[in-house]
Design an enzyme around this catalytic site. Sequence first.
Site, mmCIF file in Angstrom:
data_model
loop_
_atom_site.group_PDB
_atom_site.id
_atom_site.type_symbol
_atom_site.label_atom_id
_atom_site.label_comp_id
_atom_site.label_asym_id
_atom_site.label_seq_id
_atom_site.Cartn_x
_atom_site.Cartn_y
_atom_site.Cartn_z
ATOM 1 N N HIS A 190 -4.497 4.126 6.534
ATOM 2 C CA HIS A 190 -5.444 3.436 6.022
ATOM 3 C C HIS A 190 -5.832 4.080 4.713
ATOM 4 O O HIS A 190 -5.571 5.336 4.547
ATOM 5 C CB HIS A 190 -6.707 3.686 6.937
ATOM 6 C CG HIS A 190 -7.972 2.618 6.589
ATOM 7 N ND1 HIS A 190 -8.953 2.955 5.736
ATOM 8 C CD2 HIS A 190 -8.300 1.476 6.989
ATOM 9 C CE1 HIS A 190 -9.705 1.992 5.330
ATOM 10 N NE2 HIS A 190 -9.448 1.225 6.314
ATOM 11 N N ASP B 168 -7.028 -2.405 12.771
ATOM 12 C CA ASP B 168 -6.102 -3.826 13.123
ATOM 13 C C ASP B 168 -5.058 -3.717 14.303
ATOM 14 O O ASP B 168 -4.741 -4.865 14.570
ATOM 15 C CB ASP B 168 -5.289 -3.985 11.742
ATOM 16 C CG ASP B 168 -6.472 -4.318 10.712
ATOM 17 O OD1 ASP B 168 -7.132 -5.245 10.911
ATOM 18 O OD2 ASP B 168 -6.422 -3.979 9.520
HETATM 19 N N1 ACO Z 1 4.497 2.798 7.809
HETATM 20 C C1 ACO Z 1 5.125 3.862 7.546
HETATM 21 N N2 ACO Z 1 4.903 4.823 6.375
HETATM 22 C C2 ACO Z 1 3.555 4.793 5.760
HETATM 23 C C3 ACO Z 1 2.881 3.729 6.274
HETATM 24 C C4 ACO Z 1 3.118 2.801 7.304
HETATM 25 N N3 ACO Z 1 2.379 1.977 7.963
HETATM 26 N N4 ACO Z 1 1.578 3.806 5.665
HETATM 27 C C5 ACO Z 1 1.783 4.714 4.896
HETATM 28 N N5 ACO Z 1 3.003 5.281 4.922
HETATM 29 C C6 ACO Z 1 3.571 6.598 4.137
HETATM 30 C C7 ACO Z 1 3.981 6.008 2.767
HETATM 31 O O1 ACO Z 1 5.212 5.827 2.503
HETATM 32 C C8 ACO Z 1 3.466 7.320 2.130
HETATM 33 O O2 ACO Z 1 4.716 8.320 2.327
HETATM 34 P P1 ACO Z 1 5.108 9.494 1.086
HETATM 35 O O3 ACO Z 1 3.785 10.345 1.080
HETATM 36 O O4 ACO Z 1 6.093 10.156 1.873
HETATM 37 O O5 ACO Z 1 5.475 8.499 -0.129
HETATM 38 C C9 ACO Z 1 2.306 7.943 2.744
HETATM 39 O O6 ACO Z 1 2.473 7.515 4.049
HETATM 40 C C10 ACO Z 1 1.103 7.821 2.046
HETATM 41 O O7 ACO Z 1 1.002 6.124 1.933
HETATM 42 P P2 ACO Z 1 0.208 5.261 0.784
HETATM 43 O O8 ACO Z 1 0.946 4.070 0.413
HETATM 44 O O9 ACO Z 1 0.182 6.212 -0.179
HETATM 45 O O10 ACO Z 1 -1.229 5.259 1.451
HETATM 46 P P3 ACO Z 1 -2.247 4.213 1.309
HETATM 47 O O11 ACO Z 1 -3.481 4.865 1.277
HETATM 48 O O12 ACO Z 1 -1.974 3.836 -0.427
HETATM 49 O O13 ACO Z 1 -2.126 2.984 2.018
HETATM 50 C C11 ACO Z 1 -2.164 1.502 3.700
HETATM 51 C C12 ACO Z 1 -2.837 2.594 3.233
HETATM 52 C C13 ACO Z 1 -1.920 0.319 2.828
HETATM 53 C C14 ACO Z 1 -3.291 0.852 4.974
HETATM 54 C C15 ACO Z 1 -0.738 1.995 4.261
HETATM 55 O O14 ACO Z 1 -1.072 2.717 5.339
HETATM 56 C C16 ACO Z 1 -0.096 0.478 4.897
HETATM 57 O O15 ACO Z 1 0.427 -0.222 4.322
HETATM 58 N N6 ACO Z 1 -0.217 0.247 6.249
HETATM 59 C C17 ACO Z 1 0.388 -0.745 7.020
HETATM 60 C C18 ACO Z 1 -0.453 -1.906 6.646
HETATM 61 C C19 ACO Z 1 -1.797 -1.770 7.555
HETATM 62 O O16 ACO Z 1 -1.963 -1.506 8.714
HETATM 63 N N7 ACO Z 1 -2.950 -2.488 6.763
HETATM 64 C C20 ACO Z 1 -4.281 -2.399 7.608
HETATM 65 C C21 ACO Z 1 -5.170 -1.445 6.933
HETATM 66 S S1 ACO Z 1 -6.531 -1.313 7.845
HETATM 67 C C22 ACO Z 1 -7.436 -2.492 6.925
HETATM 68 O O17 ACO Z 1 -7.581 -2.773 5.957
HETATM 69 C C23 ACO Z 1 -8.856 -3.114 7.244
#
Ligand code: ACO
Length: 426
Positions: free
Chosen positions: A308, A365
């Site tokens: 998140h 979610d």
């Molecule tokens: N699966 C695998 N790896 C992930 C995931 C995931 N779902 N989410 C983040 N990571 C990893 C990234 O690759 C990154 O790795 P690194 O540090 O080695 O480069 C690290 O975790 C941090 O990720 P960011 O993208 O910087 O985190 P951000 O806060 O920008 O993203 C987000 C948050 C967009 C929700 C992300 O976790 C994601 O895409 N999740 C899956 C989609 C999802 O479930 N969305 C719903 C969110 S809840 C809502 O909006 C109500």
Amino acid sequence: MSKDTVTLINNRDGKSYEFPILDATVGPSVINISTLYKETGMFTYDEGYTSTASCRSDITYIDGAAGKLMYRGYDIAYLAQEKTFLDTAYLLLNGDLPNKAELDNFSFEMQKRSFVNEGVKKLFDAFPDRAHPMAILSAGVSALSTFYFKHLEITNKEEYKEMANRIVAKIPTLAAFSYRYSQGLPIIYPDMNRGFTENFLYMLRSYPHNYVELRPIEIKALDTIFTLHADHEQNASTTAVRNLASTNAHPYAAISAGIGALWGKSHGGANESVIRQLEMIGSVDRVDKFIAKAKDKEDPFRLMGFGHRVYKNFDPRAGVLKKIRNELMGELGISSELVEVANKIEDIALSDEYFVSRGLYPNIDFYSGLILQALKIPKEMFAVIFVIGRTPGWIAQWSELNKQKSVKIARPRQLYVGSDDRTPEY
Ligand code: ACO
């Protein structure tokens, strides 16, 4: 130099500027830069508003690091576990939780106002079968303004109350109609004898004159989902609603814009993506392969329903939903390959170093997708469910902005990177 200021030094010319710090009741303070352009001739640049507070609000507070979410000062777990969605909607709209008489009155208002003008139904006839329910709902809410035009201009508290009750009460009816039309099914009118959430499930599931079984645990699970989605500070759809409100747009136009923003896959569409991904993974023996893909830096694949932007420890809404999911699945006796795939992914993500070290916990979610699937609600309705929950929050935010003494139209500036003075060729 006052202690409660921030000094900005322009290293190009050595000039310094002071800006006041404004304190929040709880959470980060802000630097008031509203005179920045006047004083420095420069704007700030903050794509996606990651460091920008766009308003003052006393509705919702989030502390992402601590996994905390409060509506009007009440913890989300208390509201979701001890109160109903109608209590929460009343709280958001009126500022305080209702007493018994106020809740009964509000509940009766919801029942009474859940019917829509018969003319609204003609609008639905124009849409083809299989039209997406979010498209129909957005058009339906916009069309309400042609039937209830008294609320295009709101001048007093009573009119605000009437508008708020009317929209919150009618959205589930429009949402259920949207679904029934999208499936080519006959519409079901609201039932005055049923409560808010039960009535919605009834309109969704029932056949004319047929008995429909609605278990208390199913109603409780859906009611909890509504409560947990009721507001979430200045998220994308709420910002869309506030932007419209700042132009003096009426609430129907503002809510319709909110629905448009929520339809986006990165916002309200995430729980639908969770289920689509679980279906794509398909069987327990394929889970390890997809976990490896999620961990592979070279692979764009991400595990949907994990991580998140704001909650880096855990999503406080997810904990509440996990409990309800377990109760619901236990009581309904649901077991399927999809549930087993989900359980295995959840177990791995909660223990695997990659996910734990990055704070990638199951988010709201992940659990709401599984609950809605267990309630046999079709995937294209997931975002619609989110809309029903979020409507009181949108209206509270619309109203908060409109109650300000003076409202500034939302009008961000830009960093222009296009051509300068192109000379036309003759
Ligand atoms: N699966 C695998 N790896 C992930 C995931 C995931 N779902 N989410 C983040 N990571 C990893 C990234 O690759 C990154 O790795 P690194 O540090 O080695 O480069 C690290 O975790 C941090 O990720 P960011 O993208 O910087 O985190 P951000 O806060 O920008 O993203 C987000 C948050 C967009 C929700 C992300 O976790 C994601 O895409 N999740 C899956 C989609 C999802 O479930 N969305 C719903 C969110 S809840 C809502 O909006 C109500």
